[in-house]
Design a protein around this motif. Structure first.
Motif, PDB file in Angstrom:
ATOM      1  N   ASN A 123       0.834  -1.209   0.000  1.00  0.00           N
ATOM      2  CA  ASN A 123       0.000   0.000   0.000  1.00  0.00           C
ATOM      3  C   ASN A 123       0.868   1.257   0.000  1.00  0.00           C
ATOM      4  N   ALA A 124       1.789   1.313  -0.947  1.00  0.00           N
ATOM      5  CA  ALA A 124       2.750   2.418  -1.038  1.00  0.00           C
ATOM      6  C   ALA A 124       2.052   3.728  -1.401  1.00  0.00           C
ATOM      7  N   GLU A 125       2.699   4.829  -1.045  1.00  0.00           N
ATOM      8  CA  GLU A 125       2.195   6.151  -1.420  1.00  0.00           C
ATOM      9  C   GLU A 125       2.220   6.314  -2.938  1.00  0.00           C
ATOM     10  N   VAL A 126       3.314   5.841  -3.537  1.00  0.00           N
ATOM     11  CA  VAL A 126       3.512   6.008  -4.979  1.00  0.00           C
ATOM     12  C   VAL A 126       4.532   4.977  -5.449  1.00  0.00           C
ATOM     13  N   ILE A 127       4.457   4.620  -6.727  1.00  0.00           N
ATOM     14  CA  ILE A 127       5.466   3.745  -7.349  1.00  0.00           C
ATOM     15  C   ILE A 127       6.225   4.610  -8.351  1.00  0.00           C
ATOM     16  N   ASP A 128       7.500   4.811  -8.103  1.00  0.00           N
ATOM     17  CA  ASP A 128       8.334   5.591  -9.027  1.00  0.00           C
ATOM     18  C   ASP A 128       9.090   4.647  -9.941  1.00  0.00           C
ATOM     19  N   ILE A 129       8.869   4.766 -11.246  1.00  0.00           N
ATOM     20  CA  ILE A 129       9.595   3.975 -12.232  1.00  0.00           C
ATOM     21  C   ILE A 129      10.645   4.895 -12.850  1.00  0.00           C
ATOM     22  N   PHE A 130      11.906   4.669 -12.494  1.00  0.00           N
ATOM     23  CA  PHE A 130      12.977   5.524 -13.025  1.00  0.00           C
ATOM     24  C   PHE A 130      13.554   4.902 -14.289  1.00  0.00           C
ATOM     25  N   THR A 131      13.746   5.758 -15.286  1.00  0.00           N
ATOM     26  CA  THR A 131      14.205   5.277 -16.579  1.00  0.00           C
ATOM     27  C   THR A 131      15.155   6.319 -17.156  1.00  0.00           C
ATOM     28  N   ASP A 132      15.484   6.210 -18.449  1.00  0.00           N
ATOM     29  CA  ASP A 132      16.425   7.192 -19.002  1.00  0.00           C
ATOM     30  C   ASP A 132      15.718   8.284 -19.803  1.00  0.00           C
ATOM     31  N   VAL A 133      14.382   8.372 -19.672  1.00  0.00           N
ATOM     32  CA  VAL A 133      13.654   9.476 -20.317  1.00  0.00           C
ATOM     33  C   VAL A 133      12.905  10.270 -19.253  1.00  0.00           C
ATOM     34  N   GLU A 134      12.437  11.464 -19.635  1.00  0.00           N
ATOM     35  CA  GLU A 134      11.829  12.385 -18.675  1.00  0.00           C
ATOM     36  C   GLU A 134      10.384  12.035 -18.300  1.00  0.00           C
ATOM     37  N   GLY A 135       9.866  10.970 -18.867  1.00  0.00           N
ATOM     38  CA  GLY A 135       8.474  10.609 -18.591  1.00  0.00           C
ATOM     39  C   GLY A 135       7.872   9.999 -19.843  1.00  0.00           C
ATOM     40  N   ILE A 136       6.555   9.888 -19.858  1.00  0.00           N
ATOM     41  CA  ILE A 136       5.874   9.354 -21.032  1.00  0.00           C
ATOM     42  C   ILE A 136       5.731  10.490 -22.036  1.00  0.00           C
ATOM     43  N   MET A 137       6.143  10.223 -23.263  1.00  0.00           N
ATOM     44  CA  MET A 137       6.103  11.256 -24.303  1.00  0.00           C
ATOM     45  C   MET A 137       4.881  11.040 -25.194  1.00  0.00           C
ATOM     46  N   THR A 138       4.516  12.091 -25.934  1.00  0.00           N
ATOM     47  CA  THR A 138       3.378  11.986 -26.858  1.00  0.00           C
ATOM     48  C   THR A 138       3.682  11.053 -28.026  1.00  0.00           C
ATOM     49  N   ALA A 139       4.963  10.785 -28.277  1.00  0.00           N
ATOM     50  CA  ALA A 139       5.399   9.807 -29.290  1.00  0.00           C
ATOM     51  C   ALA A 139       6.871   9.529 -29.001  1.00  0.00           C
ATOM     52  N   ASP A 140       7.430   8.560 -29.698  1.00  0.00           N
ATOM     53  CA  ASP A 140       8.850   8.228 -29.499  1.00  0.00           C
ATOM     54  C   ASP A 140       9.707   9.410 -29.948  1.00  0.00           C
ATOM     55  N   PRO A 141      10.459  10.027 -29.020  1.00  0.00           N
ATOM     56  CA  PRO A 141      11.222  11.227 -29.385  1.00  0.00           C
ATOM     57  C   PRO A 141      12.311  10.972 -30.424  1.00  0.00           C
ATOM     58  N   ARG A 142      12.688   9.703 -30.599  1.00  0.00           N
ATOM     59  CA  ARG A 142      13.698   9.394 -31.635  1.00  0.00           C
ATOM     60  C   ARG A 142      13.084   9.470 -33.035  1.00  0.00           C
ATOM     61  N   ILE A 143      11.749   9.480 -33.083  1.00  0.00           N
ATOM     62  CA  ILE A 143      11.055   9.476 -34.382  1.00  0.00           C
ATOM     63  C   ILE A 143      10.273  10.780 -34.592  1.00  0.00           C
ATOM     64  N   ALA A 144       9.575  11.231 -33.552  1.00  0.00           N
ATOM     65  CA  ALA A 144       8.750  12.438 -33.677  1.00  0.00           C
ATOM     66  C   ALA A 144       9.524  13.651 -33.180  1.00  0.00           C
ATOM     67  N   GLU A 145       9.796  14.574 -34.088  1.00  0.00           N
ATOM     68  CA  GLU A 145      10.622  15.743 -33.751  1.00  0.00           C
ATOM     69  C   GLU A 145       9.991  16.580 -32.642  1.00  0.00           C
ATOM     70  N   ASN A 146       8.653  16.678 -32.640  1.00  0.00           N
ATOM     71  CA  ASN A 146       7.986  17.573 -31.685  1.00  0.00           C
ATOM     72  C   ASN A 146       7.400  16.853 -30.478  1.00  0.00           C
ATOM     73  N   ALA A 147       7.844  15.615 -30.226  1.00  0.00           N
ATOM     74  CA  ALA A 147       7.307  14.872 -29.079  1.00  0.00           C
ATOM     75  C   ALA A 147       7.609  15.633 -27.790  1.00  0.00           C
ATOM     76  N   ARG A 148       6.638  15.605 -26.874  1.00  0.00           N
ATOM     77  CA  ARG A 148       6.883  16.281 -25.594  1.00  0.00           C
ATOM     78  C   ARG A 148       6.385  15.390 -24.458  1.00  0.00           C
ATOM     79  N   PRO A 149       6.919  15.607 -23.243  1.00  0.00           N
ATOM     80  CA  PRO A 149       6.472  14.785 -22.114  1.00  0.00           C
ATOM     81  C   PRO A 149       5.049  15.154 -21.697  1.00  0.00           C
ATOM     82  N   LEU A 150       4.308  14.157 -21.238  1.00  0.00           N
ATOM     83  CA  LEU A 150       2.958  14.373 -20.717  1.00  0.00           C
ATOM     84  C   LEU A 150       3.049  14.478 -19.201  1.00  0.00           C
ATOM     85  N   SER A 151       2.376  15.457 -18.603  1.00  0.00           N
ATOM     86  CA  SER A 151       2.494  15.605 -17.149  1.00  0.00           C
ATOM     87  C   SER A 151       1.593  14.617 -16.403  1.00  0.00           C
TER      88      SER A 151
END
Length: 408
Positions: free
Chosen positions: A171-199
């Motif tokens: 019953n944790a407060e939150v689950i933090d998944i740490f990775t090498d990107v800033e979060g979930i993006m609107t598309a793969d930033p390696r493919i979509a030039e204008n991809a941005r992170p979703l808050s």
């Protein structure tokens, strides 16, 4: 009551001393606000690095191995155990009270489907006991034990699943998944030039994006957290940003009507082959024959369109030859379109919104991108395009739904 946070660090987050030190800082941040931390670690690094899972597999000849899946799991579990002990040593050196546990010791009871085990129950008694003495418990991800004590591993995305299961059971407060990107993006930033992170995204949206090829988190983990209503944050190990919050609502105001985005993001799966099979004269069981044959050969099928006299579906490029051979042996002459890619437009709010499909078709047609196949559900619309059109298709759709702009 003790507040617990679960923090998961993937292979690239624990691969070397510099990365592990950045991970340690996130743990210190949680301890500073009075939380106890349960850390889940993956094996260190990627293929070629000494203790990475793929490197361990290469010791036994990879897919050519003569070992049973049970013995395979014994070897595969070593990477995470090494990682948990090395990480615990770093914490102790920095005067953080920490201890390491294997998945079995942390309470993961699984079935005996080796290399792809499912969690049957979580018994976190030991974790709770250790948290009375230690501030941090480092758990080897991706593993558990069958009821007879055999070591098992949890399959693809297993460390994400470990983190979610611990978060739910504790019953944790939150689950933090740490990775090498800033979060979930609107598309793969390696493919979509204008991809941005979703808050903020909903569990449903991120699940759909993960199933459609976005590799930030495994959908199984999202489903476990969703069931327990534990929020997930997808964050970068290398920055202090809060990343993307995954929760049941895309708005902070509880009780208000949710205005869900028609389209949240664009996901894709590359390297697929389209197969079209036509029925023989007076044949009525084409679909059951074809899919039974694929299942018998353990060929996974996707993107299925069924009509009265034909069936169209996709397989991975590496399975295409085998699938074609099976169909030819059955007397069919499949029409095969190699080197395709599936592009998915995902959004929890598209159900009942007119014009989304029309917008996709128009945007792609205007750029001369041929749609080979399409399908939809209440949260996703899929199109199949040629692999050579993939990058253009993702960018065109990203632009036409204006995903580069923050939506409120």
């Amino acid at each position: 009551m003790t507040k617990i946070v679960v923090q998961k660090f993937g292979g690239t987050s624990v691969r070397d001393e510099q990365s592990r030190n950045q991970a340690k800082e996130h743990i210190q941040d949680a301890l500073a606000i009075g939380q106890k931390v349960v850390v889940v670690v993956s094996a260190m690094g990627r293929k070629g690095e000494p203790y990475a899972t793929d490197t361990l597999l290469s010791l036994i000849g990879g897919s050519e191995s003569q070992l049973s899946k049970r013995e395979n799991d014994l070897l595969l579990s070593c990477g995470e155990i090494i990682s948990s002990v090395v990480f615990t040593q770093l914490l102790l050196e920095n005067n953080i009270k920490a201890t390491a546990l294997t998945g079995a010791q942390a309470g993961f009871v699984t079935n005996d489907d080796f290399t792809n085990a499912r969690i049957l129950e979580m018994d976190c008694t030991r974790v709770h006991q250790e948290l009375e003495t230690y501030d941090v418990v480092v758990v080897a991800g991706f593993q558990g034990a069958a009821q007879n004590g055999d070591t098992t591993t949890l399959g693809r995305g297993g460390s994400d699943t470990s983190a979610a299961a611990l978060g739910a059971a504790l019953n944790a407060e939150v689950i933090d998944i740490f990775t090498d990107v800033e979060g979930i993006m609107t598309a793969d930033p390696r493919i979509a030039e204008n991809a941005r992170p979703l808050s903020v995204v909903t569990y449903t949206e991120v699940c759909n994006m993960a199933y459609q090829g976005a590799k930030v988190i495994h959908p199984r983990a999202v489903e476990i957290a969703m069931q327990a209503e534990i929020p997930i944050r997808i964050r970068s190990t290398h920055s202090k940003g809060t990343g993307t919050l995954v929760t049941s609502s895309s708005h902070e105001n509880k009780g208000s009507d949710i205005k869900e985005r028609p389209v949240t993001g664009i996901a894709h799966v590359a390297n697929v082959t389209q197969i079209k099979v036509l029925a023989k004269k007076d044949q009525y069981d084409l679909q059951s024959q074809v899919f039974k044959a694929m299942a018998n050969e353990e060929i996974s099928v996707d993107f299925i369109n069924i009509s009265l006299n034909s069936v169209i579906y996709t397989v991975t490029d590496e399975m295409a030859k085998k699938a074609t051979a099976v169909l030819q042996e059955m007397g069919y002459e499949p029409i095969v379109e190699k080197e395709c890619a599936k592009v998915s437009v995902v959004g929890a709010g598209m159900a009942g919104v007119p014009g989304v499909t029309s917008k996709i078709v128009t945007a792609l047609s205007n750029k001369g991108i041929r749609i080979l196949q399409s399908a939809d559900s209440h949260t996703t619309i899929w199109v199949l395009v040629k692999q050579e059109d993939l990058v253009r298709a993702v960018n065109v759709l990203h632009d036409s739904f204006e995903l580069d702009k923050e939506q409120h």
